[in-house]
Enzyme design. Structure first.
Site, PDB file in Angstrom:
ATOM      1  CD  GLU A  19      -8.268  -6.415  24.856  1.00  0.00           C
ATOM      2  OE1 GLU A  19      -8.309  -6.434  23.532  1.00  0.00           O
ATOM      3  OE2 GLU A  19      -9.038  -7.052  25.607  1.00  0.00           O
TER       4      GLU A  19
ATOM      5  CB  CYS B  79      -5.887 -13.380  20.200  1.00  0.00           C
ATOM      6  SG  CYS B  79      -6.512 -12.348  21.601  1.00  0.00           S
TER       7      CYS B  79
ATOM      8  CG  MET C 199      10.616   3.523 -11.501  1.00  0.00           C
ATOM      9  SD  MET C 199      11.966   3.249 -10.562  1.00  0.00           S
ATOM     10  CE  MET C 199      12.191   1.550 -10.491  1.00  0.00           C
TER      11      MET C 199
ATOM     12  NE  ARG D 229      17.058  -2.143 -21.064  1.00  0.00           N
ATOM     13  CZ  ARG D 229      15.797  -2.650 -21.829  1.00  0.00           C
ATOM     14  NH1 ARG D 229      14.727  -2.944 -21.199  1.00  0.00           N
ATOM     15  NH2 ARG D 229      16.009  -2.789 -23.275  1.00  0.00           N
TER      16      ARG D 229
ATOM     17  CB  SER E  60      -3.963 -13.869  24.590  1.00  0.00           C
ATOM     18  OG  SER E  60      -4.356 -13.566  23.193  1.00  0.00           O
TER      19      SER E  60
ATOM     20  CG  HIS F 182       1.337  -3.367 -16.920  1.00  0.00           C
ATOM     21  ND1 HIS F 182      -0.037  -3.144 -16.464  1.00  0.00           N
ATOM     22  CD2 HIS F 182       2.171  -2.876 -16.190  1.00  0.00           C
ATOM     23  CE1 HIS F 182       0.137  -2.165 -15.366  1.00  0.00           C
ATOM     24  NE2 HIS F 182       1.433  -2.193 -15.232  1.00  0.00           N
TER      25      HIS F 182
ATOM     26  CB  THR G  10      -2.067  -6.392  18.593  1.00  0.00           C
ATOM     27  OG1 THR G  10      -2.548  -7.605  17.856  1.00  0.00           O
ATOM     28  CG2 THR G  10      -0.753  -7.016  19.412  1.00  0.00           C
TER      29      THR G  10
ATOM     30  CE  LYS H  27      16.220  -3.458 -16.420  1.00  0.00           C
ATOM     31  NZ  LYS H  27      15.779  -4.359 -17.332  1.00  0.00           N
TER      32      LYS H  27
ATOM     33  CE1 TYR I 211      -2.194 -17.763  21.295  1.00  0.00           C
ATOM     34  CE2 TYR I 211      -0.947 -18.660  23.158  1.00  0.00           C
ATOM     35  CZ  TYR I 211      -2.201 -18.180  22.633  1.00  0.00           C
ATOM     36  OH  TYR I 211      -2.977 -17.520  23.621  1.00  0.00           O
TER      37      TYR I 211
ATOM     38  NE  ARG J  26      11.972  -9.143 -13.667  1.00  0.00           N
ATOM     39  CZ  ARG J  26      11.620  -8.048 -14.228  1.00  0.00           C
ATOM     40  NH1 ARG J  26      12.075  -7.171 -13.583  1.00  0.00           N
ATOM     41  NH2 ARG J  26      10.558  -8.017 -14.757  1.00  0.00           N
TER      42      ARG J  26
ATOM     43  N   GLY K   7       7.316  -1.785 -15.061  1.00  0.00           N
ATOM     44  CA  GLY K   7       6.598  -0.781 -15.916  1.00  0.00           C
ATOM     45  C   GLY K   7       6.341   0.434 -15.125  1.00  0.00           C
TER      46      GLY K   7
HETATM   47  C1  PEP Z   1      -7.882  -7.189  20.185  1.00  0.00           C
HETATM   48  O1  PEP Z   1      -8.379  -6.303  20.920  1.00  0.00           O
HETATM   49  O2  PEP Z   1      -6.752  -7.385  19.726  1.00  0.00           O
HETATM   50  C2  PEP Z   1      -8.702  -8.496  20.393  1.00  0.00           C
HETATM   51  C3  PEP Z   1      -8.457  -9.644  19.798  1.00  0.00           C
HETATM   52  O3  PEP Z   1     -10.140  -8.275  20.885  1.00  0.00           O
HETATM   53  P1  PEP Z   1     -11.274  -7.663  19.803  1.00  0.00           P
HETATM   54  O4  PEP Z   1     -10.899  -7.530  18.471  1.00  0.00           O
HETATM   55  O5  PEP Z   1     -12.357  -8.696  20.222  1.00  0.00           O
HETATM   56  O6  PEP Z   1     -11.422  -6.265  20.698  1.00  0.00           O
HETATM   57 MG    MG Z   2      -9.920  -6.284  22.164  1.00  0.00          MG
END
Ligand code: PEP
Ligand code: MG
Length: 934
Positions: free
Chosen positions: A802, A888, A139, A128, A821, A490, A824, A58, A908, A372, A137
């Site tokens: 992993e 992945c 704050m 304000r 790969s 709102h 995560t 603002k 990727y 804004r 809304g």
């Molecule tokens: C992971 O562990 O990130 C993975 C993709 O394998 P999964 O989820 O099948 O264990």
């Molecule tokens: Mg896994």
């Protein structure tokens, strides 16, 4: 999900101090030199649009408009740094900053030609909040500050309008009383309603000056009774109180909840804007309103908004009176309307974005109070960005940067099945505030919405009007329906922003929260009954209506031609622009040919993860899988595997075909085997039942055998147990069968003329020797198959990273792996030691205590897990420079994680099919080096 639920927020002012950037703040000498207050007025401002961090959205907008010579009432902005100081000093603004504020107040008085507290010519100001990111809304705001028992008489004399003066004073006491003095709002509302009743006034505007004087006197009594003190009469003390209350409101429960949902850092604090009041409530030649330069619900190029004649700003957004559409302003105040059109289209060009503005007309004179970049639905975002490019207002690159990646997923939200929808009569209609089909059970409070959703029910939150405190319920509901309020109330603003279907101002609804019922069209609807509405048309119907895929999904599924869908074409255009800029490849996590087709149609060019075990759950397969698991010896196991072979081969053939020769990563079996067997408890019950019936024979014996095997396979920590590569090592014949199925399918396709390069991926590897063992199996079988088939196909063998040890020893592993790969999901699980299935039990507490800002399974923890990823990339590529690396885990579809993966140098990301559009756009933004959400 804990993220979506409400936890009681800490009391205002006692929590989480914003701590941040200013290394010098807090040191008295440095503090004295720093600027904390920024003036704007008379065509010149200390700040500008680039100073959002310091002045908030603002404040920077007001400065920019002032510099552009637009009619902005003068004022000053107390910076977000002052907010940081306020918290650092334990809820106090340092004297030096206070002095800077009073200096600026003198400047403001000069610019305004009036003085705070001057009985002859009183200056009134608004106070304000305004953070860097808009938090509608959430704050606090205080208007008409500067009024007291004397200045109110001065205001009356100056305006010659006693009704107006006392109405302004009672509004001020009410706002100041609730915001600064923390007196419950209903204490004032009860008094107000009582005076209305006593005087026979139906509307607020029916109260005359004597009645309003009476309200003021009674309000002051309320203040004295609740606080033990008189209402503060010193305007400067009022200003200090209001300023500090706005700083405190940064940490009220709803603001904290809002920041959690929108992932706004707690540390950034709010600015405070103090500005000369202009009045939209001086009579019939005055008005106040809000608007957008384009329709924020559907993106149409139309001047859009609402206004109220003879009203103060808060009346429009509060949703208490239903305002008039802005087009009607042209008839009522043509000159001000024309000026407003001129100014707002100039602002749109200047900011190169849709503007959301607030204005007040005081006695035919227009004032701009805010501008804004406007929030919009995902649908509108795509329409507006593509229109802007067509109008040459922005470039395709700017269009790609303008659209929040998350919002494109809204375009995939379901719509009603038209047949089912048309079969029901329209019960009532409201304003179509946010598109989308919503159907569910009616609830009347936000808390019930959360509670019922937790129980797995789908709910529609129905409210007279929503207030910022309802945010948690709005978040979980399928849709939000209100009885009052306009398109900028709102419910409408927040609904659009959340991408939540919303219909507002459905005036025919008579809602009784107390009896948990609503009456409409002569019928009473109780809590729990079904209701549906269409957020694009505003139609509301009683009953449940099935939903169906959005237009885009229909095109993707081939049920509609692309040429028949305007939104699909725009969506594709935007994503094609994104593809020009992104460097990350986009792949999909898909296990079935139909999923692969969807992913390909959404733009995935490769499969990053095909979880083969999901194929084992296909029809008629589980008994074969179970036979494989129950096998007493290798021979028996191989016989079962031979039965699975043609089925897997057909699966792979289908997935390869759907991906048109793009890379397909197939992972060998991963989960512990007991997942394919019945539960121990269920088997025990079945056996007991059979025994009780006196049965014997093969059936019973088979169940007992199954139970023995289930008990044998039982593990205390299955996630750390006999799974992943460990299965392939103990039962190499499983890896053999899967390799055979993959290579046979690839050979078949090669014979059909389609070249595919399968990537065979071994899960859960933590030691190079594990991979070496499995790679030997894969290479041996692949060679056998190619020989048998008389065809040579190229394939790669790689691994998932992993397990933390896998990341740390990535250089060793890369000597065997042709690609990595990052898994995560498991990497996060194993790095934190948080069970991915049980984190829900404590994540809420972790977030409340600020141990974690975000769910690390949704957004990558860059510091810890991210470090493992970076180590894996660095060491892996050191050993094998051409190592192909992807990710992945679920983070592959999360925009801010994608930003991290781009920076980490991955090739990727792989995401679930419906996240592919989000990932394409996020990857482009990452390549353009813009922090997502910034
Ligand atoms: C992971 O562990 O990130 C993975 C993709 O394998 P999964 O989820 O099948 O264990
Ligand atoms: Mg896994």
């Amino acid at each position: 999900m804990t993220k979506k639920t409400r936890r009681p927020g800490p009391k205002a002012g006692r929590v989480a101090k914003p701590l941040r950037r200013s290394a010098t703040a807090g040191r008295p000498a440095a503090r004295a030199r720093r600027k904390y207050v920024y003036f704007f007025g008379g065509g010149k401002a200390d700040g500008d649009r680039t100073m959002k961090d310091l002045l908030g959205g603002k404040g920077s907008g007001l400065a920019e408009m002032t510099n552009a010579g637009l009619p902005v009432p003068p004022g000053f902005t107390i910076s977000t740094d002052a907010c940081t100081l306020y918290y650092r000093e334990g809820g106090k603004v340092p004297a030096s900053v206070d002095a800077e504020m009073t200096d600026n107040l003198r400047k403001l008085e000069k610019a305004a030609g009036a003085r705070l507290g001057d009985v002859g010519n009183p200056l009134l100001v608004s106070v304000r909040s305004g953070a860097k990111f808009s938090m509608p809304g959430m704050m606090d705001t205080i208007l008409n500050l500067g009024l007291n028992d004397e200045t109110v008489e001065g205001l009356k004399r100056r305006t010659n309008n006693g009704r107006f003066a006392f109405d302004s004073y009672r509004r001020f006491i009410q706002m100041y009383g609730s915001v600064v003095l923390e007196i419950p709002k209903d204490a004032f509302e009860r008094v107000f309603e009582a005076v209305k009743e006593e005087t026979g006034a139906h509307l607020d505007t029916h109260l005359d000056e004597p009645a309003l004087r009476d309200v003021v006197a009674r309000y002051k009594e309320v203040v004295r009774a609740k606080t033990g003190r008189a209402f503060p009469q010193d305007p400067l003390a009022q200003l200090r109180g209001a300023r500090d209350a706005v700083f405190r409101s940064w940490n009220n429960a709803r603001a904290i909840e809002y920041r959690r949902i929108y992932e706004i850092p707690d540390s950034i604090g709010t600015a405070v804007n103090v500005q000369m009041m202009v009045f939209g409530n001086t009579g019939e030649r005055s008005a106040t309103g809000v608007g957008f330069t384009r329709n924020p619900a559907n993106g149409a190029k139309e001047f859009y908004g609402e206004f109220l004649v003879n009203a103060q700003g808060e009346d429009v957004v509060a949703g208490i009176r239903t305002p008039q559409p802005i087009s009607e302003l042209e008839q009522v105040m043509p000159q001000a309307y024309r000026e407003l059109r001129r100014i707002t289209s100039r602002l749109e060009k200047h900011y190169k974005d849709v503007q959301d503005f607030e204005f007040t007309i005081q006695d035919d004179r227009l004032f701009m109070l805010q501008t804004r970049n406007g929030k919009r639905t995902g649908y509108a975002a795509v329409v507006i960005a593509t229109d802007f490019v067509a109008e040459k207002l922005i470039t395709p690159k700017e269009a790609v940067l303008q659209v929040d990646p998350e919002s494109v997923s809204q375009l995939l939200a379901p719509v009603f099945d038209p047949k089912a929808w048309n079969a029901l009569p329209v019960t009532t209609k409201g304003l179509p505030a946010s598109p989308g089909a919503a159907s569910g059970q009616v609830v009347f409070t936000a808390d019930h919405a959360v509670e019922w959703t937790r129980q797995g029910r789908k709910v529609i939150l129905v409210r007279k009007e929503t207030v910022p405190d309802d945010i948690h319920g709005m978040f979980v509901a399928q849709g939000v329906l209100t009885a009052t309020g306009g398109m900028t109330s709102h419910a409408a603003v927040v609904g659009r922003q959340m991408g939540k279907p919303s219909v507002v101002g459905a005036g025919a609804l008579e809602i009784s929260e107390a009896s948990r019922t609503l009456r409409v069209d002569g019928r009473t609807v109780k809590e729990g009954e079904y209701l549906s509405f269409d957020g694009l048309t505003g139609e509301v119907k009683l009953g449940e209506v099935a939903t169906r895929p959005s237009e885009i999904l229909q095109v993707i599924a081939g049920e509609m031609k692309p040429a028949g869908s305007d939104i699909y074409q725009r969506f594709e255009r935007l994503l094609a622009w994104a593809d020009r800029f992104r460097r990350l490849g986009i792949r999909a996590n898909a296990d079935q040919p139909d999923q692969a087709e969807t992913a390909y149609a959404f733009g995935a060019r490769g499969i990053g993860l095909c979880r083969t075990e999901h194929m084992f759950f296909g029809e008629g397969r589980i008994p074969i899988v179970q036979r494989m698991i129950l096998a007493e010896d290798e021979g028996e196991r191989r016989r079962a595997l031979n039965e699975l072979l043609p089925l897997q081969r057909a699966d792979f053939h289908g997935v390869f075909k759907a991906m048109h020769g793009t890379p397909v990563t197939i992972r060998t079996i991963d989960p512990p085997l007991h997942e394919f067997l019945p539960k121990r408890e269920d088997l025990m019950v079945e056996i007991a039942t059979l025994e009780a019936k006196g049965e014997s024979g093969a059936g019973l014996e088979e169940k007992r055998r199954l139970l023995r095997r289930v008990e044998q396979l039982h593990e205390f920590n299955p996630m750390l147990g006999h799974r992943g590569v460990r299965l392939g090592i103990t039962y190499p014949e499983i890896t053999e069968m899967q390799t055979r199925a993959i290579i046979e399918a690839a050979c078949e396709l090669a014979k059909e003329g389609t070249k595919v390069v399968p990537e065979i991926m071994i899960p859960l590897v933590g030691h190079v020797k594990e991979l070496r063992d499995q790679k030997a199996v894969v290479d041996r079988v692949a060679a056998e198959v190619m020989k048998e088939q008389g065809v040579k196909v190229k394939y790669l063998v790689g691994t998932m990273i992993e397990v933390p040890r896998g990341a740390i020893t990535a250089d060793e592993i890369a000597t065997e792996a042709q690609f990595f790969s990052f898994g995560t999901n498991d990497l996060t699980q194993l790095a934190f030691g948080f069970s991915r299935d049980d984190i829900g039990k404590f994540l809420g507490a972790y977030q409340d205590k600020k141990i974690l800002d975000r769910d690390p399974f949704a957004t990558i923890d860059t510091v810890g897990v991210g470090e493992l990823v970076e180590t894996g990339v660095r060491k892996g590529r050191a050993a094998r420079p051409d190592l192909k690396i992807g990710i992945c885990g679920e983070h592959g579809g999360d925009p801010s994680s994608i930003h991290f993966f781009a920076k980490a140098g991955l090739d990727y990301v792989s995401a679930s099919p419906y996240r592919i559009p989000v990932a394409r756009l996020a990857a482009a933004q990452a390549a353009l080096q813009v922090k997502v959400g910034d």
